[in-house]
Design an enzyme around this catalytic site. Structure first.
Site, PDB file in Angstrom:
ATOM      1  N   THR A   1       0.479   4.581   0.716  1.00 26.96           N
ATOM      2  CA  THR A   1       0.449   5.467   1.874  1.00 26.96           C
ATOM      3  C   THR A   1       0.839   4.698   3.134  1.00 26.96           C
ATOM      4  OG1 THR A   1      -1.343   6.700   0.829  1.00 26.96           O
ATOM      5  CG2 THR A   1      -0.940   7.105   3.167  1.00 26.96           C
TER       6      THR A   1
ATOM      7  N   ASP B   1      -1.776  -0.287   6.476  1.00 27.61           N
ATOM      8  CA  ASP B   1      -1.963   0.315   7.798  1.00 27.61           C
ATOM      9  C   ASP B   1      -3.367   0.859   8.006  1.00 27.61           C
ATOM     10  OD1 ASP B   1      -1.876   2.430   6.047  1.00 27.61           O
ATOM     11  OD2 ASP B   1      -0.440   3.623   7.202  1.00 27.61           O
TER      12      ASP B   1
ATOM     13  N   ASP C   1       0.865  -1.168   0.000  1.00 24.34           N
ATOM     14  CA  ASP C   1       0.000   0.000   0.000  1.00 24.34           C
ATOM     15  C   ASP C   1       0.909   1.227   0.000  1.00 24.34           C
ATOM     16  OD1 ASP C   1      -2.361   1.553   0.249  1.00 24.34           O
ATOM     17  OD2 ASP C   1      -1.925   1.780   2.380  1.00 24.34           O
TER      18      ASP C   1
END
Length: 795
Positions: A313, A551, A311
């Site tokens: 970000t 996250d 991911d």
């Protein structure tokens, strides 16, 4: 904003009505036992560790044989019993060290829900929640107990981990909350109605953070091997007992000693120990790097990974962002737009990184008031709010992805594409004419401004991506952001294929077609949470072992379905709960260490397993040959204890903990046995030939010790050659290890008291040199067979 009372007017239930329990009420519930006292542990208890290492099938077998030797004597034939005690102690100590490391890391990584006590929000440990506590919820928060919703602010809860239903559930006051579910959008509060073992999460929470010994190919392979060994031991032991009692009918004690000598080396007891020790030391090493391994085989699993989905970000970029520009689109007054952005930021009590950057850049004005809000959702890619400005005119605003809010072909999209190509993130501020809860609220929006955000690249992300490329691990960047922007960021970090980003809205839904597109591409943007999950499944359908990092709450489903889920320590509670590995320092650069640790464990255990199982094969073969030939078993227990220590036990311990960067390969049992079986057969036949030759050479002298010594010399030299093969590729310390083991055997042969202790004495020169010659021929055969097997059955 300026008037908190007015801000809350539109909420179904004012927060002030739910101030939570008082200190006295909490104390009463604690006294009654109405506490969320689920024992969440990161590891097995001390008693479980001791029990698992002591009470094993093979310890029981070895223990019985040791007691037999204590009866018939002498004590040096019972050395194998002391080795088992030492091995068991080492296993217990190492796992206790791992437990200490994990327990301390689990405390660091433990989520603390926000609970209202005496009207004050307080973060407390999960175990401190009591019945009727009022618990606040925000995006990414996991519901740790069952309850009933009291307050909502666009509260959407994902219950897919419990019910399998993919769509988030919009909650209203009075609705039930299931523990184990998590918030994907909005916020609110709920009252705890079931705590402790009564709550549905009692099992989920415990399992999510427990140090478990769940299924792994390595452990299941070793268990399969041990099952076969047990089957072979029983008939072989029976035959050996009968034959030795017949052969040694005048000396039953000698017969028993020889029988025990034949059975003990069949047990590859150290293999299980070394596997546990290698895993435990791996956990300790990773713990020092602030990496919490929530499931033991996760170390092994990540070593088998050939595709890692990242991911953007929080993984390639740091969590924070900065507003670098504000570009007006409709000629609006810039101060006015700044005030709108400030009011939008203030409307969300739990802003994400993008909104936080806007809040930092554009402070809220006291002249604006939010009357309704639409929290950000990763599924819809935008948030919104209804605002009353200083002119008292109510207006509805949306803030989100330009390519989602605007129709294809809009003039503003060209400017957005240019900015995205520079690696910048762009949000569109648009005015909406429809109500926020209207499913078609984005229709006909009027673009007002582009907010340009710059993401902070992780300084270590480029090196980590290069490491994966060198290790033949494909990296796939999967993000909800604009594909061009994600590709530009990945390109700055040197990711191959970043120049051809793919908009996931154009990906085929059919699994095989999606898998083909995923194999071709490296960067995918505008991915929805459900698509992330589908992508993981599509890659797995092609035989890939997939790791997923993330996250945010939009990563939870994919993390759960991936072979290995890796969560950042600063990520949402839901992601940490489902991940097998948590990077507590939020450093993506820790992943290579985890991969390297897994490869070290699997590669080295495969090496040493060959040593242990070669011994098992030649032990079984020798026992069968002895039974068929009706001769005394060639060895006493002390001889095989010496051989096992010098050629297997000590070197295996060092080899199991050595660095190893080779990627883990499947079919553990097949790969080990294809070497161990021929090596064991050659060693067994050569040793028995040397023994029969020695019996003929020393016939009539009654020199059983001389016959045994010649056979021992042959078996030692062959076993040393097996060790020399396993130790490749050579380094200075591997060569030193092999030479040190050879020196140890020489010392035994030339030291008088050790000769007597181990009943080893080479008599004459003819037979010892013949034993060496047989060992040389066997070693050459080993080398040829080893190379042939490597070519015939490539890994």
């Amino acid at each position: 904003m300026s008037d908190p009372a007015q801000t809350a007017v539109e909420e179904p239930v004012p927060p002030a009505a739910h101030s939570g329990l008082t200190a006295r009420e909490v104390a009463e519930r604690v006294d009654r036992g109405d506490v969320n006292d689920v024992p969440v542990r990161s590891s097995r208890s001390t008693a479980e560790i001791v029990r698992a290492n002591v009470f094993t099938r093979f310890n029981a077998i070895i223990g019985v044989l040791f007691l037999i030797i204590l009866v018939v004597g002498p004590i040096q034939d019972g050395l194998f019993g002391f080795v088992i005690v030492a091995n068991t102690a080492i296993g217990i100590i190492q796992e206790l060290r791992a437990k200490k490391t994990l327990d301390s890391l689990a405390v660091i990584g433990e989520a603390k829900p926000t609970v209202r006590r005496d009207g004050v929000p307080t973060a407390i440990a999960t175990g401190g929640i009591v019945l009727d506590d009022v618990i606040e919820l925000g995006p990414g928060d996991k519901c740790v107990v069952d309850g009933e919703v009291l307050e909502v602010d666009g509260l959407e809860i994902d219950e897919s981990l419990l019910t399998g239903e993919a769509d988030p559930v919009l909650k209203q006051p009075g609705d039930p909350v299931m523990s184990g579910s998590f918030v994907v959008a909005g916020g609110g509060a709920f009252r705890a109605t079931k705590v402790g073992r009564e709550a549905y999460a009692a099992q989920l929470a415990e399992e999510a953070s427990r140090f478990t010994l769940v299924h792994s190919e390595l452990r299941s392979g070793i268990s399969q091997i041990l099952k076969y060994v047990t089957w072979m031991m029983v008939p072989t032991a029976i035959g050996l007992i009968i034959s030795q009692l017949v052969v040694e009918k005048d000396d039953w004690k000698e017969a028993v000693r020889r029988m025990v000598a034949g059975i003990v080396p069949m047990v590859p007891e150290g293999l299980v120990l070394l596997t546990s020790v290698a895993f435990a030391i791996g956990v300790i090493r990773l713990g020092r790097k602030q990496c919490l391994v929530q499931e033991l085989p996760a170390i092994e699993g990540l070593a088998r990974v050939d595709v890692v989905c990242l991911d953007k970000t929080g993984t390639l970029t740091e969590g924070g962002m900065d507003v670098t520009a504000l570009r007006l689109l409709d000629g609006s007054d810039e101060p006015y737009v700044r005030q709108v952005l400030g009011a939008l930021g203030e409307s969300d009590p739990r802003p994400n990184a993008s909104l936080q950057a806007i809040i930092d850049a554009y402070p809220d004005s006291a002249d604006w008031r939010c009357t309704e809000s639409l929290p950000f959702s990763s599924a819809r890619k935008y948030s919104g709010a209804a605002l009353n400005g200083p002119d008292a005119e109510s207006s509805r605003w949306l803030l989100g992805a330009p390519d989602v809010l605007l129709t294809e072909g809009d003039a503003a999209l060209a400017e957005v594409e240019d900015l995205n190509a520079q690696g910048l993130r762009v949000l569109l501020l648009a005015r909406a004419d429809r109500e926020l809860d209207d499913p078609r609220v984005t229709d006909g929006v009027r673009p007002t401004a582009l907010v340009v955000l710059e993401q902070r690249l992780r300084p270590d992300a480029g090196d980590t991506l290069r490491y994966f490329a060198e290790q033949n691990v494909s990296a796939k960047v999967i993000s909800g952001d604009n594909a061009v922007s994600v590709g530009a960021v990945a390109g700055k970090l040197g990711l191959p294929g970043a120049d051809a980003p793919v908009d996931s809205r154009r990906l085929p839904a059919e699994r095989d077609a999606m898998a083909e597109a995923l194999d071709r591409g490296a960067v995918f943007g505008r991915v929805t949470p459900q698509q992330k999950r589908d992508m993981v499944g599509a890659l797995q359908s092609r035989g890939h072992t997939v790791a997923m990092t993330g996250d945010g709450v939009n990563d939870v489903l994919a993390l759960k379905d991936a072979d290995i889920g890796v969560s950042m320590g600063s990520g949402s509670e839901a992601t940490r709960a489902v991940a097998q590995i948590v990077l507590l320092d939020n450093s993506f650069a820790t992943l290579p260490s985890v991969v390297a640790e897994g490869r070290r464990v699997i590669g080295n255990i495969t090496r040493v397993a060959t040593l242990f199982l070669t011994k098992t094969v030649y032990s079984v073969l020798l026992a069968v040959l002895v039974v068929c030939s009706r001769v005394p078993y060639p060895f006493l227990p002390r001889h095989l204890t010496l051989l096992s220590t010098l050629t297997i036990g000590v070197p295996a311990f060092f080899l199991a903990l050595a660095p190893n960067k080779e990627r883990a390969r499947p079919h553990f049992v097949r790969r080990v046995m294809r070497y161990a079986v021929p090596a064991g057969i050659i060693a067994g036949l050569a040793t028995f030939a040397a023994y029969l030759l020695a019996r003929q050479h020393y016939s009539g002298t009654g020199a059983l010790d001389a016959e045994t010594s010649a056979a021992t010399l042959t078996l030692f030299l062959i076993s040393m050659w097996v060790l020399a093969i396993i130790a490749r590729p050579y380094t200075w310390w591997r060569i030193a290890l092999v030479l040190a083991m050879a020196l140890g055997f020489v010392i035994v042969l030339v030291t008088p008291w050790l000769q007597h202790f181990f009943a080893l004495k080479l008599v004459g020169t003819t037979m010892p040199w013949a034993a060496v010659g047989i060992a040389v021929v066997a070693s050459v055969s080993l080398e040829l067979v080893w190379r042939w097997v490597g070519r015939r059955f490539p890994a």
